[in-house]
Scaffold this motif. Structure first.
Motif, PDB file in Angstrom:
ATOM      1  N   THR A   1       0.847  -1.192   0.000  1.00 43.60           N
ATOM      2  CA  THR A   1       0.000   0.000   0.000  1.00 43.60           C
ATOM      3  C   THR A   1       0.888   1.249   0.000  1.00 43.60           C
ATOM      4  OG1 THR A   1      -0.143   0.279   2.391  1.00 43.60           O
ATOM      5  CG2 THR A   1      -1.686  -1.279   1.397  1.00 43.60           C
ATOM      6  N   GLY A   2       0.339   2.335  -0.492  1.00 46.55           N
ATOM      7  CA  GLY A   2       1.144   3.560  -0.586  1.00 46.55           C
ATOM      8  C   GLY A   2       2.268   3.389  -1.596  1.00 46.55           C
TER       9      GLY A   2
ATOM     10  N   GLY B   1       4.358   6.179  -3.106  1.00 41.79           N
ATOM     11  CA  GLY B   1       5.050   7.079  -2.179  1.00 41.79           C
ATOM     12  C   GLY B   1       6.553   6.881  -2.223  1.00 41.79           C
ATOM     13  N   GLN B   2       7.222   7.601  -1.314  1.00 39.32           N
ATOM     14  CA  GLN B   2       8.693   7.551  -1.229  1.00 39.32           C
ATOM     15  C   GLN B   2       9.227   6.161  -0.942  1.00 39.32           C
ATOM     16  OE1 GLN B   2      11.381  10.408   0.609  1.00 39.32           O
ATOM     17  NE2 GLN B   2       9.746  10.382   2.156  1.00 39.32           N
ATOM     18  N   ILE B   3       8.686   5.523   0.089  1.00 39.81           N
ATOM     19  CA  ILE B   3       9.177   4.182   0.435  1.00 39.81           C
ATOM     20  C   ILE B   3       8.868   3.221  -0.708  1.00 39.81           C
ATOM     21  CG2 ILE B   3       8.908   2.219   2.023  1.00 39.81           C
ATOM     22  CD1 ILE B   3       8.381   4.236   4.266  1.00 39.81           C
TER      23      ILE B   3
ATOM     24  N   GLU C   1      -3.176   2.240  -3.979  1.00 40.01           N
ATOM     25  CA  GLU C   1      -2.979   3.687  -3.798  1.00 40.01           C
ATOM     26  C   GLU C   1      -4.337   4.372  -3.702  1.00 40.01           C
ATOM     27  OE1 GLU C   1      -1.418   6.234  -3.075  1.00 40.01           O
ATOM     28  OE2 GLU C   1       0.664   5.688  -3.036  1.00 40.01           O
ATOM     29  N   ILE C   2      -4.315   5.633  -3.273  1.00 38.38           N
ATOM     30  CA  ILE C   2      -5.526   6.434  -3.338  1.00 38.38           C
ATOM     31  C   ILE C   2      -5.697   6.890  -4.800  1.00 38.38           C
ATOM     32  CG2 ILE C   2      -5.521   7.176  -0.925  1.00 38.38           C
ATOM     33  CD1 ILE C   2      -4.152   9.793  -1.863  1.00 38.38           C
TER      34      ILE C   2
ATOM     35  N   VAL D   1       2.275   0.148   3.948  1.00 41.32           N
ATOM     36  CA  VAL D   1       3.197   1.282   4.010  1.00 41.32           C
ATOM     37  C   VAL D   1       2.424   2.603   3.906  1.00 41.32           C
ATOM     38  CG1 VAL D   1       5.151   2.396   2.837  1.00 41.32           C
ATOM     39  CG2 VAL D   1       5.031  -0.115   2.940  1.00 41.32           C
TER      40      VAL D   1
ATOM     41  N   ARG E   1       5.357  11.868   9.237  1.00 38.60           N
ATOM     42  CA  ARG E   1       5.403  13.069  10.076  1.00 38.60           C
ATOM     43  C   ARG E   1       6.348  14.094   9.446  1.00 38.60           C
ATOM     44  NH1 ARG E   1       9.420  12.148  15.226  1.00 38.60           N
ATOM     45  NH2 ARG E   1      10.717  10.525  14.316  1.00 38.60           N
TER      46      ARG E   1
ATOM     47  N   ASN F   1      -3.904   8.769  10.375  1.00 40.18           N
ATOM     48  CA  ASN F   1      -3.594   7.508   9.694  1.00 40.18           C
ATOM     49  C   ASN F   1      -4.396   6.315  10.184  1.00 40.18           C
ATOM     50  OD1 ASN F   1      -1.731   8.729   8.057  1.00 40.18           O
ATOM     51  ND2 ASN F   1       0.045   8.185   9.303  1.00 40.18           N
TER      52      ASN F   1
ATOM     53  N   ILE G   1      -7.086   4.551   8.051  1.00 42.63           N
ATOM     54  CA  ILE G   1      -6.612   3.764   6.891  1.00 42.63           C
ATOM     55  C   ILE G   1      -6.523   2.290   7.288  1.00 42.63           C
ATOM     56  CG2 ILE G   1      -4.585   3.326   5.430  1.00 42.63           C
ATOM     57  CD1 ILE G   1      -3.866   6.298   5.655  1.00 42.63           C
TER      58      ILE G   1
ATOM     59  N   LEU H   1       6.828  -2.731  12.001  1.00 49.68           N
ATOM     60  CA  LEU H   1       8.253  -2.664  11.674  1.00 49.68           C
ATOM     61  C   LEU H   1       9.074  -1.966  12.766  1.00 49.68           C
ATOM     62  CD1 LEU H   1      10.126  -3.353   9.165  1.00 49.68           C
ATOM     63  CD2 LEU H   1      10.040  -0.911   8.690  1.00 49.68           C
TER      64      LEU H   1
ATOM     65  N   HIS I   1       7.886   1.777  18.166  1.00 49.70           N
ATOM     66  CA  HIS I   1       8.697   2.469  17.149  1.00 49.70           C
ATOM     67  C   HIS I   1       8.450   3.965  17.342  1.00 49.70           C
ATOM     68  CE1 HIS I   1      10.652   3.582  13.465  1.00 49.70           C
ATOM     69  NE2 HIS I   1       9.543   4.104  12.983  1.00 49.70           N
TER      70      HIS I   1
ATOM     71  N   SER J   1      11.050  12.009   5.406  1.00 46.25           N
ATOM     72  CA  SER J   1      11.384  10.898   6.299  1.00 46.25           C
ATOM     73  C   SER J   1      12.134   9.818   5.543  1.00 46.25           C
ATOM     74  CB  SER J   1      10.132  10.368   7.002  1.00 46.25           C
ATOM     75  OG  SER J   1       9.348   9.611   6.162  1.00 46.25           O
ATOM     76  N   SER J   2      12.805   8.983   6.320  1.00 49.47           N
ATOM     77  CA  SER J   2      13.650   7.926   5.739  1.00 49.47           C
ATOM     78  C   SER J   2      12.809   7.107   4.766  1.00 49.47           C
ATOM     79  CB  SER J   2      14.161   7.024   6.858  1.00 49.47           C
ATOM     80  OG  SER J   2      13.082   6.348   7.473  1.00 49.47           O
TER      81      SER J   2
ATOM     82  N   ALA K   1      14.024   2.548   5.151  1.00 45.68           N
ATOM     83  CA  ALA K   1      12.757   1.960   5.609  1.00 45.68           C
ATOM     84  C   ALA K   1      12.333   0.835   4.669  1.00 45.68           C
ATOM     85  CB  ALA K   1      11.679   3.036   5.664  1.00 45.68           C
TER      86      ALA K   1
HETATM   87  N1  LIG Z   1       8.189   1.878  10.669  1.00 46.36           N
HETATM   88  C1  LIG Z   1       9.222   2.519  10.131  1.00 46.36           C
HETATM   89  O1  LIG Z   1      10.386   2.198  10.439  1.00 46.36           O
HETATM   90  C2  LIG Z   1       9.025   3.627   9.123  1.00 46.36           C
HETATM   91  C3  LIG Z   1      10.145   4.173   8.482  1.00 46.36           C
HETATM   92  C4  LIG Z   1       9.948   5.205   7.553  1.00 46.36           C
HETATM   93  C5  LIG Z   1       8.662   5.673   7.289  1.00 46.36           C
HETATM   94  N2  LIG Z   1       7.614   5.113   7.941  1.00 46.36           N
HETATM   95  C6  LIG Z   1       6.241   5.560   7.667  1.00 46.36           C
HETATM   96  O2  LIG Z   1       5.806   4.990   6.421  1.00 46.36           O
HETATM   97  C7  LIG Z   1       4.733   5.782   5.900  1.00 46.36           C
HETATM   98  C8  LIG Z   1       4.967   6.068   4.423  1.00 46.36           C
HETATM   99  O3  LIG Z   1       6.105   6.884   4.264  1.00 46.36           O
HETATM  100  P1  LIG Z   1       6.486   7.503   2.838  1.00 46.36           P
HETATM  101  O4  LIG Z   1       7.728   8.293   3.062  1.00 46.36           O
HETATM  102  O5  LIG Z   1       6.441   6.476   1.773  1.00 46.36           O
HETATM  103  O6  LIG Z   1       5.275   8.515   2.658  1.00 46.36           O
HETATM  104  P2  LIG Z   1       4.726   9.175   1.307  1.00 46.36           P
HETATM  105  O7  LIG Z   1       3.833  10.307   1.705  1.00 46.36           O
HETATM  106  O8  LIG Z   1       5.844   9.429   0.348  1.00 46.36           O
HETATM  107  O9  LIG Z   1       3.844   8.000   0.697  1.00 46.36           O
HETATM  108  C9  LIG Z   1       2.682   7.545   1.318  1.00 46.36           C
HETATM  109  C10 LIG Z   1       1.788   7.051   0.203  1.00 46.36           C
HETATM  110  O10 LIG Z   1       0.646   6.438   0.825  1.00 46.36           O
HETATM  111  C11 LIG Z   1      -0.457   6.733   0.000  1.00 46.36           C
HETATM  112  N3  LIG Z   1      -1.694   6.512   0.746  1.00 46.36           N
HETATM  113  C12 LIG Z   1      -2.326   7.357   1.602  1.00 46.36           C
HETATM  114  N4  LIG Z   1      -3.472   6.808   2.036  1.00 46.36           N
HETATM  115  C13 LIG Z   1      -3.549   5.605   1.458  1.00 46.36           C
HETATM  116  C14 LIG Z   1      -4.526   4.560   1.510  1.00 46.36           C
HETATM  117  N5  LIG Z   1      -5.638   4.671   2.240  1.00 46.36           N
HETATM  118  N6  LIG Z   1      -4.312   3.449   0.772  1.00 46.36           N
HETATM  119  C15 LIG Z   1      -3.206   3.332   0.001  1.00 46.36           C
HETATM  120  N7  LIG Z   1      -2.267   4.283  -0.097  1.00 46.36           N
HETATM  121  C16 LIG Z   1      -2.429   5.390   0.638  1.00 46.36           C
HETATM  122  C17 LIG Z   1      -0.237   8.174  -0.442  1.00 46.36           C
HETATM  123  O11 LIG Z   1      -0.995   8.492  -1.603  1.00 46.36           O
HETATM  124  C18 LIG Z   1       1.273   8.167  -0.711  1.00 46.36           C
HETATM  125  O12 LIG Z   1       1.581   7.854  -2.051  1.00 46.36           O
HETATM  126  C19 LIG Z   1       4.688   7.027   6.782  1.00 46.36           C
HETATM  127  O13 LIG Z   1       3.653   6.886   7.745  1.00 46.36           O
HETATM  128  C20 LIG Z   1       6.038   7.038   7.455  1.00 46.36           C
HETATM  129  O14 LIG Z   1       6.046   7.744   8.660  1.00 46.36           O
HETATM  130  C21 LIG Z   1       7.770   4.113   8.839  1.00 46.36           C
END
Ligand SMILES: NC(=O)c1ccc[n+]([C@@H]2O[C@H](COP(=O)([O-])OP(=O)(O)OC[C@H]3O[C@@H](n4cnc5c(N)ncnc54)[C@H](O)[C@@H]3O)[C@@H](O)[C@H]2O)c1
Ligand SMILES: O=C(O)C[C@H](O)C(=O)O
Length: 327
Positions: A11-12, A15-17, A41-42, A86, A91, A104, A107, A154, A186, A236-237, A241
């Motif tokens: 999921t997501g 996004g960046q990750i 994705e949304i 994901v 933040r 969040n 979701i 995670l 975490h 964020s990382s 991640a």
């Molecule tokens: N646990 C860890 O160690 C760790 C490490 C890094 C980041 N994170 C977390 O991971 C999450 C994602 O980070 P990112 O940098 O990829 O963020 P991002 O904003 O780049 O990407 C998030 C993606 O999720 C999508 N999204 C939002 N709502 C959704 C839904 N209902 N269904 C499907 N997709 C949806 C968004 O459209 C976006 O593309 C954040 O909450 C971040 O804090 C966790």
């Protein structure tokens, strides 16, 4: 090696990750078994996701059997064996991860329900989106037909960060560090524990022999590393991640090596005096797709206070999402 592709939902995915994770998964990060990617994705992000899929196609990964994208969780999660959750807001500077609870949490209610309905019987669910522990609790509670042991949040990124810091301090290779443990949430209250870790087969605390470093350097550096990266990168990382998400899924599915363990946030059975039912990080070994909490470790007073504080925060987060009607 099974020829049937493992169905992996992410999921997501736009996004960046996602941009790092998908390419790692498709190039074999989980092992030799081919995979089929199911990307959620949304709606507004689907066009960007189409671009990412073009790039996946252009890599001609031999182990990538198929890719499907969409904005309907029930369609994307249909028959998945592994779901990597994901997608959630990250933040920004000055925020704590728990500030994301209300944004969040919803979701994970919807995605827990969808997984409960359509995922494969052997599904395993890894939550990366923050606040990861409590989001995993929300998804788990909303998926009553899926065994609770199939959910994990995670803390592997924290685990890897702790290994890297300890290797640097002791002038050793990360390969020499074993039995690292992250306890708790975490979040900034997490407790990276060197008392049971080993450096080249020797007790890590004895090798370091520096309580002030453990207390004033090691623990805060690991616990606040996410914020330091946000401060430096302005985001964020992501690659680290994604890497940790792969490490955690691979070890869960394929097992941990003899003589070592990993950190995973899993539902508590009360081990080590942890409140039952919260999703909190423990030292675990994995085998045949299941995990077991490492038992019998002696917990000194210093560790006890920190483990208890982090778990108290998780109990508070559970109360907050109960109040919000998410569980
Ligand atoms: N646990 C860890 O160690 C760790 C490490 C890094 C980041 N994170 C977390 O991971 C999450 C994602 O980070 P990112 O940098 O990829 O963020 P991002 O904003 O780049 O990407 C998030 C993606 O999720 C999508 N999204 C939002 N709502 C959704 C839904 N209902 N269904 C499907 N997709 C949806 C968004 O459209 C976006 O593309 C954040 O909450 C971040 O804090 C966790
Ligand atoms: O710190 C964050 O908000 C992102 C992530 O959880 C991390 O640990 O890098």
């Amino acid at each position: 090696m099974s020829a049937t592709p493992l169905k992996v939902a992410v999921t997501g995915a736009a996004g960046q990750i996602g941009y790092s994770l998908l390419f790692r998964l498709a190039s074999g990060a989980l092992g030799d078994r081919p995979i089929e990617l199911r990307l959620l994705e949304i709606t507004p992000a689907l066009k960007a996701l189409e671009g990412v899929v073009m790039e996946l196609d252009d890599c001609a990964f031999p182990g990538l059997a198929a890719v499907e994208i969409g904005d309907d969780a029930e369609k994307i999660f249909d028959g998945v064996n592994l779901a990597l959750l994901v997608g959630a807001r990250p933040r920004g500077p000055g925020m704590e991860r728990s500030d994301l609870l209300s944004a969040n949490g919803a979701i994970f209610t919807a995605q827990g329900k969808a997984l409960n309905k359509v995922a494969a019987d052997d599904v395993r669910i890894g939550v990366t989106g923050n606040p990861a522990n409590t989001n995993a609790l929300i998804a788990m509670t909303n998926a009553p037909d899926i065994p609770q042991q199939r959910f994990s949040a995670l803390t592997r990124l924290d685990h890897n960060r702790a290994i890297s810091q300890l290797a640097a301090k002791t002038g050793s290779s990360v390969n020499d560090i074993k039995k690292m443990t992250i306890w708790g949430n975490h979040s900034a209250t997490q407790y990276p524990d060197v008392f049971h870790a080993e450096v080249g087969g020797k007790n890590a605390f004895d090798v370091v022999n520096d309580q002030a470093w453990v207390e004033n350097d090691f623990i805060p550096t690991v616990a606040k590393r996410g914020a330091a990266i946000i401060d430096a990168r302005g985001a964020s990382s992501a690659a680290s991640a994604a890497s940790a998400t792969c490490n955690a899924a691979r070890d869960w599915l394929n097992g941990t090596p003899e003589g070592d363990w990993v950190s995973m946030a899993v539902v508590s059975d009360g081990s080590y005096g942890t409140p039952e039912g919260i999703v909190t990080s423990f030292p675990v070994t994995t085998k045949d797709g299941g995990w077991s909490i490492v038992q019998g470790l002696e917990i000194n007073e210093f560790s006890r206070a920190r483990i208890d504080a982090s778990n108290a925060e998780l109990v508070e987060e559970r109360a907050a999402v109960t109040e919000l009607g998410l569980i």
